[in-house]
Design a protein around this motif. Structure first.
Motif, PDB file in Angstrom:
ATOM      1  N   ASP A  18      -1.135  -3.044  -3.344  1.00 54.26           N
ATOM      2  CA  ASP A  18      -1.880  -2.635  -2.158  1.00 54.26           C
ATOM      3  C   ASP A  18      -1.570  -3.616  -1.041  1.00 54.26           C
ATOM      4  O   ASP A  18      -1.262  -4.789  -1.298  1.00 54.26           O
ATOM      5  CB  ASP A  18      -3.386  -2.608  -2.437  1.00 54.26           C
ATOM      6  N   SER A  20      -2.502  -4.627   3.376  1.00 52.14           N
ATOM      7  CA  SER A  20      -3.388  -4.441   4.520  1.00 52.14           C
ATOM      8  C   SER A  20      -2.699  -4.969   5.766  1.00 52.14           C
ATOM      9  O   SER A  20      -1.880  -5.894   5.702  1.00 52.14           O
ATOM     10  CB  SER A  20      -4.725  -5.159   4.301  1.00 52.14           C
ATOM     11  N   GLU A  82       2.339  -1.185   3.685  1.00 52.35           N
ATOM     12  CA  GLU A  82       2.304  -0.583   2.350  1.00 52.35           C
ATOM     13  C   GLU A  82       3.714  -0.398   1.789  1.00 52.35           C
ATOM     14  O   GLU A  82       3.946  -0.588   0.590  1.00 52.35           O
ATOM     15  CB  GLU A  82       1.580   0.766   2.410  1.00 52.35           C
ATOM     16  N   ASP A 128      -1.676   3.432  -3.074  1.00 50.57           N
ATOM     17  CA  ASP A 128      -2.716   4.324  -2.563  1.00 50.57           C
ATOM     18  C   ASP A 128      -2.395   4.806  -1.154  1.00 50.57           C
ATOM     19  O   ASP A 128      -3.250   5.425  -0.508  1.00 50.57           O
ATOM     20  CB  ASP A 128      -4.082   3.635  -2.591  1.00 50.57           C
ATOM     21  N   THR A 172      -7.699   5.650  -2.990  1.00 49.10           N
ATOM     22  CA  THR A 172      -8.150   4.300  -2.646  1.00 49.10           C
ATOM     23  C   THR A 172      -9.381   3.910  -3.449  1.00 49.10           C
ATOM     24  O   THR A 172      -9.553   2.741  -3.816  1.00 49.10           O
ATOM     25  CB  THR A 172      -8.444   4.227  -1.142  1.00 49.10           C
ATOM     26  N   ASP A 178      -7.222  -3.758  -4.240  1.00 49.62           N
ATOM     27  CA  ASP A 178      -7.388  -3.894  -2.799  1.00 49.62           C
ATOM     28  C   ASP A 178      -8.253  -5.089  -2.434  1.00 49.62           C
ATOM     29  O   ASP A 178      -8.247  -5.543  -1.291  1.00 49.62           O
ATOM     30  CB  ASP A 178      -7.965  -2.612  -2.186  1.00 49.62           C
ATOM     31  N   THR A 181      -6.350  -8.013  -0.878  1.00 48.97           N
ATOM     32  CA  THR A 181      -5.794  -7.947   0.475  1.00 48.97           C
ATOM     33  C   THR A 181      -6.861  -7.881   1.553  1.00 48.97           C
ATOM     34  O   THR A 181      -6.526  -7.919   2.733  1.00 48.97           O
ATOM     35  CB  THR A 181      -4.892  -6.707   0.624  1.00 48.97           C
ATOM     36  N   LYS A 182      -8.114  -7.764   1.165  1.00 49.34           N
ATOM     37  CA  LYS A 182      -9.184  -7.617   2.148  1.00 49.34           C
ATOM     38  C   LYS A 182     -10.379  -8.459   1.737  1.00 49.34           C
ATOM     39  O   LYS A 182     -10.563  -8.767   0.556  1.00 49.34           O
ATOM     40  CB  LYS A 182      -9.615  -6.148   2.272  1.00 49.34           C
TER      41      LYS A 182
END
Length: 342
Positions: A18, A20, A82, A128, A172, A178, A181-182
């Protein structure tokens, strides 16, 4: 993290990745003052997966490698981030293929022997990002709007032509990495790694519940005399069930049924990505309406409807429903013709 017993002879590799766009500073902080340069971030998990997980069914895995880092190349869109993340996932997947082939005792002397041994190890990369999946899986000459990614997309397509190599897409809500990355809740990631079991395709046991907490505008009272659907009798056993779930917005799993509660709904619902429409092909919908006098009425809008056969599965309701309860059932279950749960 819990390591699961896996038959090594049948195992393959699944790389979940994943990315971002513009979420970190050079120092790795998720918070940056205005006008400070930010960078994109990518994360991947290399999983040694059993045969079930490789086939798209719920299966076990063990983590071989993972990394969360800042992308070195400039990304002008989430598609670029991505795609670069997918490129790195295939790159590290090829390396791990060689390690697994060596551990299995396959011949690695000579170029042809190396290629045969590496290609014998199944490799699946999961993303995703639908645009990245579509572009890498396409056989057209287009490479997207960002032309600097032309060689990256071409390399991805070349790798996908290798035997036992595939690119899969997942929703997602089903993506557990994820959190790498966030700046977000890591509960879903921790639970997945602790469980050591996952599914690439839709499965309610592995999808995280997302609650955005936004305020929903209250639907106005019904001004017409005729209400949509059929009335639900006051002595119907479904009435207590509906009153129990009416204020519990979101998705629920009840007795092998998928249930969605929506407020101020204007259209019918479908189960994905929380549940698979192929597994739950029957849909029963109840609506709660309010008259100007304050009287609350429950109506049956549809029963055991095979919504997959409809041209528009999200058809608009005749009137907005303050509360919409949708039950998705399998062939052998669900509300019967009287609207009761079997």
């Amino acid at each position: 993290m819990v390591f699961q017993p896996i038959k090594f002879e049948e195992a393959g590799l699944v790389v979940v990745t994943d990315s971002s766009l513009g979420t970190v500073t050079r120092e790795g902080s998720a918070e940056a003052p205005p006008l400070e340069k930010v960078y994109s971030q990518a994360c991947y998990f290399v999983l040694l997966a059993d045969r079930e997980l490789l086939a798209g069914r719920p299966g076990k895995f063990n983590v071989l490698d993972t990394r969360s880092h800042r992308l070195s190349r400039v990304c002008r869109s989430s598609y670029a981030a991505e795609t670069l993340g997918a490129e790195e996932a295939f790159d590290v997947g090829q390396l791990c293929r060689g390690f697994v082939a060596a551990a299995k005792g396959l011949p690695l002397d000579g170029k042809h022997a190396i290629d045969r041994s590496i290609n014998s190890i199944p490799l699946t990369v999961v993303v995703d990002a639908k645009d990245t999946y579509d572009k890498a899986s396409s056989d057209t000459s287009s490479f997207g709007s960002q032309k600097s990614l032309a060689f990256t997309v071409a390399w991805l397509r070349a790798v996908l032509r290798r035997p036992n190599t595939s690119l899969r897409w997942t929703a997602t809500a089903n993506m557990f990495c994820d959190a790498g990355t966030k700046h977000m809740d890591v509960t879903h990631l921790q639970e997945t790694l602790h469980r050591g079991e996952w599914c690439i395709t839709y499965s309610p046991n592995f999808v995280k519940q997302v609650s955005k907490g936004k305020k929903v505008a209250k639907a106005p009272p019904v001004t017409t005399i005729d209400l949509p659907g059929l009335p639900l009798s006051g002595d119907d056993p479904m009435l207590g069930f509906l009153m129990k779930f009416a204020e519990m917005r979101g998705w629920h799993n009840h007795k092998d049924m998928g249930i969605n509660i929506a407020h101020s709904a204007k259209s019918f619902r479908t189960p994905e990505p929380r549940f698979s429409s192929a597994v739950y092909p029957l849909r029963t919908t109840f609506g709660r309406f309010e008259r100007p006098t304050g009287e609350v009425c429950w109506r049956v809008l549809e029963r055991n409807n095979r919504y997959l056969e409809e041209a528009n599965q999200h058809q608009l309701l005749d009137q907005p429903a303050p509360v919409l309860v949708t039950c998705f059932a399998q062939e052998a279950r669900g509300p019967n013709r009287e609207g009761n749960l079997e």
